[in-house]
Design a protein around this motif. Structure first.
Motif, PDB file in Angstrom:
ATOM      1  N   VAL A  53       0.845  -1.184   0.000  1.00  0.00           N
ATOM      2  CA  VAL A  53       0.000   0.000   0.000  1.00  0.00           C
ATOM      3  C   VAL A  53       0.880   1.233   0.000  1.00  0.00           C
ATOM      4  CG1 VAL A  53      -1.737   1.337   1.256  1.00  0.00           C
ATOM      5  CG2 VAL A  53      -1.893  -1.163   1.197  1.00  0.00           C
ATOM      6  N   LEU A  54       0.679   2.113  -0.968  1.00  0.00           N
ATOM      7  CA  LEU A  54       1.386   3.386  -1.046  1.00  0.00           C
ATOM      8  C   LEU A  54       0.439   4.470  -0.548  1.00  0.00           C
ATOM      9  CD1 LEU A  54       2.883   3.047  -4.653  1.00  0.00           C
ATOM     10  CD2 LEU A  54       3.872   2.264  -2.490  1.00  0.00           C
ATOM     11  N   LEU A  55       0.775   5.100   0.569  1.00  0.00           N
ATOM     12  CA  LEU A  55      -0.066   6.151   1.125  1.00  0.00           C
ATOM     13  C   LEU A  55       0.556   7.517   0.867  1.00  0.00           C
ATOM     14  CD1 LEU A  55      -1.241   4.930   4.669  1.00  0.00           C
ATOM     15  CD2 LEU A  55      -2.523   4.936   2.517  1.00  0.00           C
ATOM     16  N   GLY A  56      -0.260   8.459   0.408  1.00  0.00           N
ATOM     17  CA  GLY A  56       0.201   9.827   0.253  1.00  0.00           C
ATOM     18  C   GLY A  56       0.868  10.104  -1.074  1.00  0.00           C
ATOM     19  N   ARG A  57       0.728  11.336  -1.535  1.00  0.00           N
ATOM     20  CA  ARG A  57       1.280  11.719  -2.830  1.00  0.00           C
ATOM     21  C   ARG A  57       2.785  11.518  -2.927  1.00  0.00           C
ATOM     22  NH1 ARG A  57      -1.097  11.925  -7.484  1.00  0.00           N
ATOM     23  NH2 ARG A  57      -2.853  13.069  -6.576  1.00  0.00           N
ATOM     24  N   PRO A  58       3.588  11.891  -1.900  1.00  0.00           N
ATOM     25  CA  PRO A  58       5.041  11.676  -2.037  1.00  0.00           C
ATOM     26  C   PRO A  58       5.409  10.208  -2.221  1.00  0.00           C
ATOM     27  CG  PRO A  58       4.560  13.190  -0.230  1.00  0.00           C
ATOM     28  CD  PRO A  58       3.245  12.604  -0.648  1.00  0.00           C
ATOM     29  N   THR A  59       4.676   9.314  -1.557  1.00  0.00           N
ATOM     30  CA  THR A  59       4.984   7.893  -1.675  1.00  0.00           C
ATOM     31  C   THR A  59       4.532   7.342  -3.021  1.00  0.00           C
ATOM     32  OG1 THR A  59       4.651   7.723   0.712  1.00  0.00           O
ATOM     33  CG2 THR A  59       4.757   5.678  -0.526  1.00  0.00           C
ATOM     34  N   VAL A  60       3.377   7.806  -3.487  1.00  0.00           N
ATOM     35  CA  VAL A  60       2.898   7.350  -4.792  1.00  0.00           C
ATOM     36  C   VAL A  60       3.872   7.753  -5.890  1.00  0.00           C
ATOM     37  CG1 VAL A  60       1.041   7.595  -6.482  1.00  0.00           C
ATOM     38  CG2 VAL A  60       0.496   7.300  -4.075  1.00  0.00           C
ATOM     39  N   ALA A  61       4.624   8.846  -5.653  1.00  0.00           N
ATOM     40  CA  ALA A  61       5.624   9.269  -6.633  1.00  0.00           C
ATOM     41  C   ALA A  61       6.706   8.218  -6.824  1.00  0.00           C
ATOM     42  CB  ALA A  61       6.257  10.594  -6.209  1.00  0.00           C
ATOM     43  N   LEU A  62       6.726   7.207  -5.954  1.00  0.00           N
ATOM     44  CA  LEU A  62       7.681   6.117  -6.121  1.00  0.00           C
ATOM     45  C   LEU A  62       7.421   5.319  -7.386  1.00  0.00           C
ATOM     46  CD1 LEU A  62       7.784   4.777  -2.476  1.00  0.00           C
ATOM     47  CD2 LEU A  62       9.547   6.081  -3.645  1.00  0.00           C
ATOM     48  N   SER A  63       6.309   5.618  -8.054  1.00  0.00           N
ATOM     49  CA  SER A  63       6.022   4.945  -9.314  1.00  0.00           C
ATOM     50  C   SER A  63       7.152   5.184 -10.319  1.00  0.00           C
ATOM     51  CB  SER A  63       4.702   5.451  -9.899  1.00  0.00           C
ATOM     52  OG  SER A  63       4.747   6.851 -10.123  1.00  0.00           O
ATOM     53  N   GLU A  64       8.011   6.175 -10.035  1.00  0.00           N
ATOM     54  CA  GLU A  64       9.164   6.417 -10.901  1.00  0.00           C
ATOM     55  C   GLU A  64      10.094   5.209 -10.924  1.00  0.00           C
ATOM     56  OE1 GLU A  64      11.003   9.923  -9.450  1.00  0.00           O
ATOM     57  OE2 GLU A  64       9.328  11.234  -9.926  1.00  0.00           O
ATOM     58  N   ILE A  65       9.999   4.364  -9.898  1.00  0.00           N
ATOM     59  CA  ILE A  65      10.797   3.144  -9.889  1.00  0.00           C
ATOM     60  C   ILE A  65      10.421   2.270 -11.073  1.00  0.00           C
ATOM     61  CG2 ILE A  65      11.200   0.989  -8.607  1.00  0.00           C
ATOM     62  CD1 ILE A  65      10.866   2.546  -6.050  1.00  0.00           C
ATOM     63  N   GLY A  66       9.165   2.424 -11.497  1.00  0.00           N
ATOM     64  CA  GLY A  66       8.651   1.583 -12.572  1.00  0.00           C
ATOM     65  C   GLY A  66       7.578   0.674 -12.022  1.00  0.00           C
TER      66      GLY A  66
END
Length: 301
Positions: free
Chosen positions: A75-88
């Motif tokens: 579970v990714l909570l919060g906009r900063p964590t969702v930005a981890l989508s840059e990992i792919g």
């Protein structure tokens, strides 16, 4: 077959959940804590909570993912964590099911299933209809980037027999101009104003005080998604009940979050803030049931 089904069900209930959430000051930290409290109640498995800070490196995040059980949901909570989508997306998910929460987003604005902090538009319109059944027209101001929201609001209004006029704004000047145009011709007895996310905040110091003065003087019902607006004079606001948002997200994880929106949904877990002074100003009787529902009721008793 029955035995295999029971084993599969038991595994689904026991699956752990890896929660990545951002370091944040209050009140955001409290909101994330409450979401995780609700999530723990319904997700079915233990929560492994990992805080992502400004110094957290991608390698550390990947280690958390590698260490997690293959059956764990992420579970990714919060906009900063969702930005981890840059990992792919493929690398982040791997064999894990990935969900997002604690963000203001619409279906199509995130690649993963989960739950938004934006409430279903129908909830606002149902509340308005209960308070002011004579209102038949709603002018809804929304940010131009959120066209999906306007589509949903229009559909919800039609289901309730209301006429909605979505008005797109993208900066403070356009917001002031479009609001001013609406104020010139509306009938306060049959028309209400709805301010969606990212509209009044385009210029907090200018737009809200002006709108509040105009609506109060002309007895126009106005509502939004921010409790502070109801506190300052809007008729009502619906805002997230963070514990119940977390519980709703946990249920979606258990169910697999399949659906027509790609598994990403708007929340129905909301609280109702009501300004009693404004309600009386508009001729609304404050019955006991209405007072009990308000969380909170302004001004405070």
């Amino acid at each position: 077959m029955a035995l295999l089904w029971c084993v599969a069900l038991g595994r689904a209930i026991a699956d752990p959940v890896l929660v990545l959430y951002p370091e944040a000051p209050d009140p955001y930290r409290q909101a994330f804590d409450q979401i995780m409290t609700g999530l723990a109640r319904t997700a079915g498995g233990p929560l492994d909570r990992r805080m992502v800070t400004a110094t957290t490196e991608r390698g550390q995040i990947q280690s958390w993912l590698d260490e997690a059980s293959p059956d764990a949901a992420v579970v990714l909570l919060g906009r900063p964590t969702v930005a981890l989508s840059e990992i792919g997306r493929d690398r982040l998910g791997g064999d894990h099911r990935v969900f997002v929460g604690g963000i203001n987003a619409l279906p199509g604005q995130t690649p993963w299933p989960g739950l938004s902090l934006i409430a279903e538009p129908a909830l606002y319109l149902q509340t308005l209809h209960e308070l002011l059944p004579n209102v038949r027209r709603v002018i809804a101001f929304y940010h131009a980037q959120d066209r999906e929201w306007a589509t949903r609001a229009t559909r919800a209004a039609a289901d309730l027999g209301l006429r909605i006029e979505p008005v797109a704004v993208d900066d403070a000047p356009s917001a002031v101009r479009r609001i001013g145009e609406a104020l010139k011709t509306l009938d306060p007895n049959t028309t209400a104003l709805w301010f969606a996310a990212n509209t009044l905040d385009l210029d907090r110091e200018l737009i809200f005080p002006w709108v509040l003065e105009q609506t109060w003087d002309r007895r126009i019902a106005a509502f939004s998604d921010t409790a502070a607006h109801a506190k300052r004079g809007f008729l009502f606001a619906l805002y997230p009940d963070y514990v119940e948002v977390g519980a709703e997200l946990g249920r979606r994880i258990r169910q697999g979050a399949a659906g027509r929106d790609g598994g990403f949904a708007l929340t129905r877990a909301v609280r109702f803030a009501l300004n009693g002074r404004t309600a009386r100003h508009l001729g609304i009787a404050l019955g006991d049931d209405l007072v009990r529902r308000a969380q909170p009721l302004y001004p405070q008793p």
